[in-house]
Design a protein around this motif. Structure first.
Motif, PDB file in Angstrom:
ATOM      1  N   ALA A 293      -3.770  -3.216  -4.358  1.00 28.91           N
ATOM      2  CA  ALA A 293      -2.842  -4.206  -3.815  1.00 28.91           C
ATOM      3  C   ALA A 293      -3.492  -5.582  -3.763  1.00 28.91           C
ATOM      4  CB  ALA A 293      -2.392  -3.772  -2.421  1.00 28.91           C
TER       5      ALA A 293
ATOM      6  N   ALA B 131      -5.908   2.419  -2.719  1.00 28.64           N
ATOM      7  CA  ALA B 131      -4.606   1.746  -2.833  1.00 28.64           C
ATOM      8  C   ALA B 131      -4.680   0.297  -2.373  1.00 28.64           C
ATOM      9  CB  ALA B 131      -3.571   2.510  -2.013  1.00 28.64           C
ATOM     10  N   ARG B 132      -5.403   0.042  -1.282  1.00 29.66           N
ATOM     11  CA  ARG B 132      -5.470  -1.321  -0.758  1.00 29.66           C
ATOM     12  C   ARG B 132      -6.164  -2.247  -1.754  1.00 29.66           C
ATOM     13  NH1 ARG B 132      -5.356  -4.214   4.291  1.00 29.66           N
ATOM     14  NH2 ARG B 132      -6.941  -5.821   4.279  1.00 29.66           N
TER      15      ARG B 132
ATOM     16  N   GLU C 289       0.623   4.163  -2.765  1.00 26.42           N
ATOM     17  CA  GLU C 289       0.220   5.522  -2.390  1.00 26.42           C
ATOM     18  C   GLU C 289       1.291   6.543  -2.746  1.00 26.42           C
ATOM     19  OE1 GLU C 289      -0.909   5.266   1.685  1.00 26.42           O
ATOM     20  OE2 GLU C 289      -3.022   4.897   1.211  1.00 26.42           O
TER      21      GLU C 289
ATOM     22  N   THR D  45      -4.419   5.910  -7.992  1.00 24.38           N
ATOM     23  CA  THR D  45      -5.139   6.302  -6.776  1.00 24.38           C
ATOM     24  C   THR D  45      -6.348   7.177  -7.080  1.00 24.38           C
ATOM     25  OG1 THR D  45      -3.431   7.959  -6.506  1.00 24.38           O
ATOM     26  CG2 THR D  45      -3.333   6.066  -5.022  1.00 24.38           C
TER      27      THR D  45
ATOM     28  N   VAL E 109       0.813  -1.225   0.000  1.00 21.04           N
ATOM     29  CA  VAL E 109       0.000   0.000   0.000  1.00 21.04           C
ATOM     30  C   VAL E 109       0.848   1.278   0.000  1.00 21.04           C
ATOM     31  CG1 VAL E 109      -1.685   1.319   1.351  1.00 21.04           C
ATOM     32  CG2 VAL E 109      -2.088  -1.095   0.890  1.00 21.04           C
TER      33      VAL E 109
END
Lengths: 78, 357
Positions: free
Chosen positions: B228, B224-225, B213, B219, B209
């Motif tokens: 991922a 972001a998560r 970021e 983004t 993350v």
């Protein structure tokens, strides 16, 4: 509890899924249907040629081919 | 923070289209959950409700008015999850996170078959992870109730953190409430849902993350998560997008994934992708064990379908019934179908008689 292949489940028996070894898209499809480790399944029907097999999972009926059942390991319910 | 959906509306609680235009709300759900009926009831559009493959793959839109505000409803194809495997799922993702932020839905109404709560919530989690506010429209509650299943929606709302509204697409019951809840959810601040994927995956996500970021990879489009998680799932589309955006970071992220995949293969004989869905279902099961679903009777919800199935798919009775139905159709076609031509002939004879006379 001994683990065995889902293909060997008899009509009307119940078991709990212990492991799913299917990869990629098939693995995803199987899981999307609610066939996940820990879920309890019941064989509710078999086609005249014993394939496909109808399963009851989480309140719905799902049909699986035997070749797909090979990737699913189950154990008997405690 | 880190919610791309909230950033572009900082200050204004609703869509930037609000000035005279309308609020975009998407309608998601599993196949066969009553989503298309719900869409038709809400928009009043008179579309064909069917189950042919691809019938809802084209983007369907309709307008509705809720409490004086106009809403643009977007009907999404029926999906079980948001991977990149099928066209339906890719279309759904594209609508939920479009290239143009102005086209992003302000909220999602997720239609759920109350009899198969797990599957519906499995999709809802994934939409929430993308950072969109969700309202659960718990469809077919009447059916669930009749079969003795009681679902505590308030508890579901509290534990799951989204509004859950009982609906019935057939009668339109509850749809106004669902729409109002969706507008409220669209106006409230939102942040993407975060659930734990176990120590191995969480550690990898924690490494990934900050990279995403810091490099600001996608983004503006995805949290972001979520990016991922998709990289861990080995999602080819997101991987392509990431490497097109920042090839160097993509390599570093790929290395984290490869290391994790290797570790999981050795220790658990599993893959990151498999673990991710197992943890999602695990989360759902632990939620539902908290007393959300109560079965009042042992009566099986599918008792009728089951006994019909047993009869109709019986090895001997099944073919006999099928031949019977075919014979009946044959009889109807030729016996009853023989009358109308006779009437037409009689009518012409009568007309002919008039002219001659």
């Amino acid at each position: 509890m001994p683990e065995f292949n889902m293909r060997r489940m008899q009509l009307g028996t119940k078991a709990v899924i212990s492991k799913i070894t299917a990869q990629g898209e098939m693995g995803r499809r199987i899981r999307d249907m609610g066939l996940v480790p820990g879920a309890s399944v019941e064989v509710i029907g078999k086609a005249p040629l014993r394939d496909p097999v109808a399963l009851r999972v989480a309140g719905s009926a799902v049909a699986r081919r035997n070749s797909e059942a090979d990737d699913i390991a189950v154990r008997t319910e405690d | 923070m880190a919610c791309p959906m909230c950033e572009n509306t900082a200050g204004t609680p609703v869509s930037r289209h609000d000035g005279g235009e309308c609020i975009r709300i998407a309608l998601a759900g599993n196949p066969n959950c009553g989503k298309t009926s719900t869409f038709n009831k809400i928009t009043g559009s008179n579309q064909h409700v069917g189950n042919y493959p691809g019938v809802t793959i084209e983007k369907k839109e309709g307008r509705a008015s809720v409490g004086g505000r106009s809403v643009l409803m977007v009907d999404l194809p029926g999906t079980y999850s948001l991977t990149a495997y099928s066209l339906e799922e890719r279309v759904t993702r594209e609508v939920l996170a479009p290239d143009d932020p102005a086209e992003r839905p302000r909220a999602v109404i997720d239609v759920i078959d109350s009899g198969v709560l797990e599957r519906g919530l499995f999709l809802a989690i994934q939409i929430r992870e993308m950072g969109l506010p969700v309202v659960l429209a718990c469809n077919m509650m009447d059916e669930a109730r009749r079969s003795g299943t009681v679902i505590d929606l308030r508890k579901l709302s509290d534990l799951f953190g989204v509004e859950a509204v009982p609906t019935c697409a057939r009668t339109g019951e509850g749809l106004d409430e669902a729409m109002r809840a969706a507008l409220d959810a669209a106006a409230a601040p939102c942040s993407p849902m975060v659930i734990s994927y176990g120590s191995d995956l969480d550690a990898a996500l924690l490494d990934m993350v900050p990279i995403i970021e810091k490099r600001a990879i996608l983004t503006g489009k995805y949290p972001a998560r979520w990016t991922a998680i998709k990289l861990l799932e080995d999602d080819e589309i997101v991987r392509g997008q990431v490497s097109a955006c920042d090839a160097e970071a993509a390599e570093r992220l790929d290395a984290i994934r490869a290391k994790l995949a290797d570790h999981l293969a050795k220790t658990e004989e599993s893959t990151p992708e498999a673990l991710i869905s197992d943890y999602r279902y695990g989360y759902i099961h632990s939620l539902l064990k908290g007393g959300i679903v109560r079965k009042n009777t042992v009566k099986d919800r599918l008792a009728l379908t089951d006994s019909l199935d047993r009869l109709l798919t019986n090895a001997i009775l099944g073919p006999v019934i099928m031949v019977g139905v075919l014979y009946l159709m044959f009889q109807v076609t030729f016996k009853i179908g023989a009358y109308p031509p006779g009437w037409v002939a009689a009518a012409f004879a009568w007309l002919g008689g008039l002219i001659e006379g």
